[in-house]
Design an enzyme around this catalytic site. Structure first.
Site, PDB file in Angstrom:
ATOM      1  CG  MET A   7      -1.892  -1.191   1.184  1.00  0.00           C
ATOM      2  SD  MET A   7      -3.407  -0.930   2.095  1.00  0.00           S
ATOM      3  CE  MET A   7      -2.784  -0.746   3.743  1.00  0.00           C
ATOM      4  N   GLY A   8       2.142   1.090  -0.397  1.00  0.00           N
ATOM      5  CA  GLY A   8       3.044   2.245  -0.421  1.00  0.00           C
ATOM      6  C   GLY A   8       3.507   2.615   0.973  1.00  0.00           C
ATOM      7  CB  ALA A   9       3.474   4.387   3.547  1.00  0.00           C
ATOM      8  CG  HIS A  69       8.235   0.393   6.206  1.00  0.00           C
ATOM      9  ND1 HIS A  69       8.519  -0.949   6.360  1.00  0.00           N
ATOM     10  CD2 HIS A  69       6.885   0.494   6.259  1.00  0.00           C
ATOM     11  CE1 HIS A  69       7.392  -1.620   6.534  1.00  0.00           C
ATOM     12  NE2 HIS A  69       6.383  -0.773   6.462  1.00  0.00           N
ATOM     13  CG  HIS A  85       7.089  -2.032   2.190  1.00  0.00           C
ATOM     14  ND1 HIS A  85       6.906  -0.899   2.943  1.00  0.00           N
ATOM     15  CD2 HIS A  85       5.879  -2.636   2.123  1.00  0.00           C
ATOM     16  CE1 HIS A  85       5.629  -0.811   3.310  1.00  0.00           C
ATOM     17  NE2 HIS A  85       4.986  -1.854   2.830  1.00  0.00           N
ATOM     18  CD  GLN A 108      -2.176  -8.991   4.346  1.00  0.00           C
ATOM     19  OE1 GLN A 108      -2.985  -8.103   4.518  1.00  0.00           O
ATOM     20  NE2 GLN A 108      -0.913  -8.742   4.014  1.00  0.00           N
ATOM     21  CB  SER A 133       4.410  -0.908  10.998  1.00  0.00           C
ATOM     22  OG  SER A 133       3.157  -0.310  10.841  1.00  0.00           O
TER      23      SER A 133
HETATM   24  P1  AMP Z   1       1.516  -2.938   3.497  1.00  0.00           P
HETATM   25  O1  AMP Z   1       2.104  -1.957   2.549  1.00  0.00           O
HETATM   26  O2  AMP Z   1       1.556  -2.504   4.927  1.00  0.00           O
HETATM   27  O3  AMP Z   1       0.171  -3.468   3.056  1.00  0.00           O
HETATM   28  O4  AMP Z   1       2.481  -4.192   3.456  1.00  0.00           O
HETATM   29  C1  AMP Z   1       2.809  -4.809   2.239  1.00  0.00           C
HETATM   30  C2  AMP Z   1       3.501  -6.115   2.525  1.00  0.00           C
HETATM   31  O5  AMP Z   1       4.678  -5.855   3.296  1.00  0.00           O
HETATM   32  C3  AMP Z   1       2.647  -7.087   3.358  1.00  0.00           C
HETATM   33  O6  AMP Z   1       2.837  -8.396   2.843  1.00  0.00           O
HETATM   34  C4  AMP Z   1       3.223  -6.949   4.744  1.00  0.00           C
HETATM   35  O7  AMP Z   1       3.069  -8.118   5.521  1.00  0.00           O
HETATM   36  C5  AMP Z   1       4.690  -6.697   4.425  1.00  0.00           C
HETATM   37  N1  AMP Z   1       5.362  -6.025   5.535  1.00  0.00           N
HETATM   38  C6  AMP Z   1       4.986  -4.868   6.139  1.00  0.00           C
HETATM   39  N2  AMP Z   1       5.840  -4.584   7.154  1.00  0.00           N
HETATM   40  C7  AMP Z   1       6.749  -5.583   7.185  1.00  0.00           C
HETATM   41  C8  AMP Z   1       7.874  -5.873   8.013  1.00  0.00           C
HETATM   42  N3  AMP Z   1       8.230  -5.088   9.010  1.00  0.00           N
HETATM   43  N4  AMP Z   1       8.591  -6.990   7.736  1.00  0.00           N
HETATM   44  C9  AMP Z   1       8.232  -7.826   6.719  1.00  0.00           C
HETATM   45  N5  AMP Z   1       7.181  -7.598   5.921  1.00  0.00           N
HETATM   46  C10 AMP Z   1       6.450  -6.502   6.135  1.00  0.00           C
END
Ligand code: AMP
Length: 289
Positions: free
Chosen positions: A26-28, A30, A33, A161, A193
């Site tokens: 979903m972007g943002a 870090h 990702h 998820q 996060s």
């Molecule tokens: P999001 O952008 O928050 O929807 O996350 C996109 C993907 O990155 C999802 O599969 C999350 O589980 C993964 N993700 C987010 N934070 C972390 C993290 N700290 N370590 C590993 N994977 C992550």
């Protein structure tokens, strides 16, 4: 060279006949990702140089709280620069119409049946956020349909998820291998996060009891505690810091269901700190029932 595309047509020409590994986000962006990008690149290196494709789409269907959706950080310029630096081949940043405009590849009824059958969709995150996982699986099925990846990376950070996406892939969208990526943590052990960006220094320092609490649970399991003992160890740490309000702490199995057996398990938790909801988990090995 990294290509940034928006429409399905431009995506199709960027992908051409290459095989692909997808990273839905979903972007943002870090460093969490980034670890997904590294896993995708490792997969690509072993699979004919498959293209690493990152989708960036803030999926409205998975937000129950319109304020949460509104304040979700969006910065495609910074995200594109990071994804380029990390070596992503194709960034797909679709509009809602690009994702949901056509016929649904998997109907809502089939997704709902899968979720109901899983038993896990209505507990933990599903109980706190009704409809969340239907929204997630709707988006993931559309992303898979547009990108047609051989593999897709998901973080263990969102363990429930990951379990449900695996279920989707094995029963409704075969031929997509789901790659689970271990949680990337900062120097205090906090799971990275985008939500942490909403906490000030004070909030962050309060939140750091979360990895400490999980570590206490890991240690309790190592010392032979059963699931109830592990839970008590985690809650003991959290209760000592009333600024962090646990929503749930549970010990679950591979299917993300409460466990009543010895063997591999996972502590999962959600907690609120200064109005920000944080989830995290740690794998353990239960030696006692
Ligand atoms: P999001 O952008 O928050 O929807 O996350 C996109 C993907 O990155 C999802 O599969 C999350 O589980 C993964 N993700 C987010 N934070 C972390 C993290 N700290 N370590 C590993 N994977 C992550």
């Amino acid at each position: 060279m990294t290509r940034l595309v928006h429409t399905r047509g431009d995506l199709a020409s960027a992908l051409a006949n290459n095989s692909r590994v997808l990273i839905p986000t979903m972007g943002a962006l870090h460093l969490g990702h980034k670890s997904l990008v590294e896993s995708a690149k490792a997969y690509a290196a072993n699979h004919d140089g498959a293209l690493v494709v990152m989708s960036i789409f803030v999926n409205p269907l998975q937000f129950q709280d319109s304020h949460d959706l509104e304040v979700y950080p969006r910065d495609l310029v910074t995200d594109s620069a990071l994804a380029t630096e990390w070596g992503v081949d194709v960034i797909w940043a679709p509009s809602e119409a690009d994702i949901y405009g056509g016929d649904a590849p998997v109907s809502q009824e089939r997704l709902q049946t899968l979720l109901t059958g899983s038993q896990t969709a209505d507990i933990l995150e599903g109980a706190s956020r009704p409809g969340h996982f239907l929204g997630v699986l709707t988006a993931v099925s559309c992303l898979f349909d547009a990108v047609r990846p051989q593999a897709a990376c998901f973080g263990e950070k969102d363990f429930q998820q990951l379990v449900l996406v695996r279920m989707l892939a094995s029963s409704l969208v075969p031929n997509v291998e789901i790659l689970a990526v271990p949680t990337s943590r900062d120097e205090w052990g906090m799971a990275r996060s985008s939500r942490l960006g909403r906490l000030d220094e004070g909030g962050l320092s309060k939140a750091r009891v979360i990895p400490t609490a999980l570590a206490a649970g890991v240690e309790a399991a190592r010392d032979g505690s059963n699931a109830a003992g592990v839970k008590a160890a985690v809650l003991g740490e959290l209760d000592a810091k009333p600024a962090v309000r646990p929503e749930y702490v549970e010990v679950v199995d591979d299917a993300c269901l409460p466990i009543n057996a010895v063997g591999p398990a996972r502590i999962v938790l959600a907690a609120q700190v200064d109005g920000v909801r944080i989830i995290d988990n740690q794998p353990i090995d239960l030696k006692a029932i």
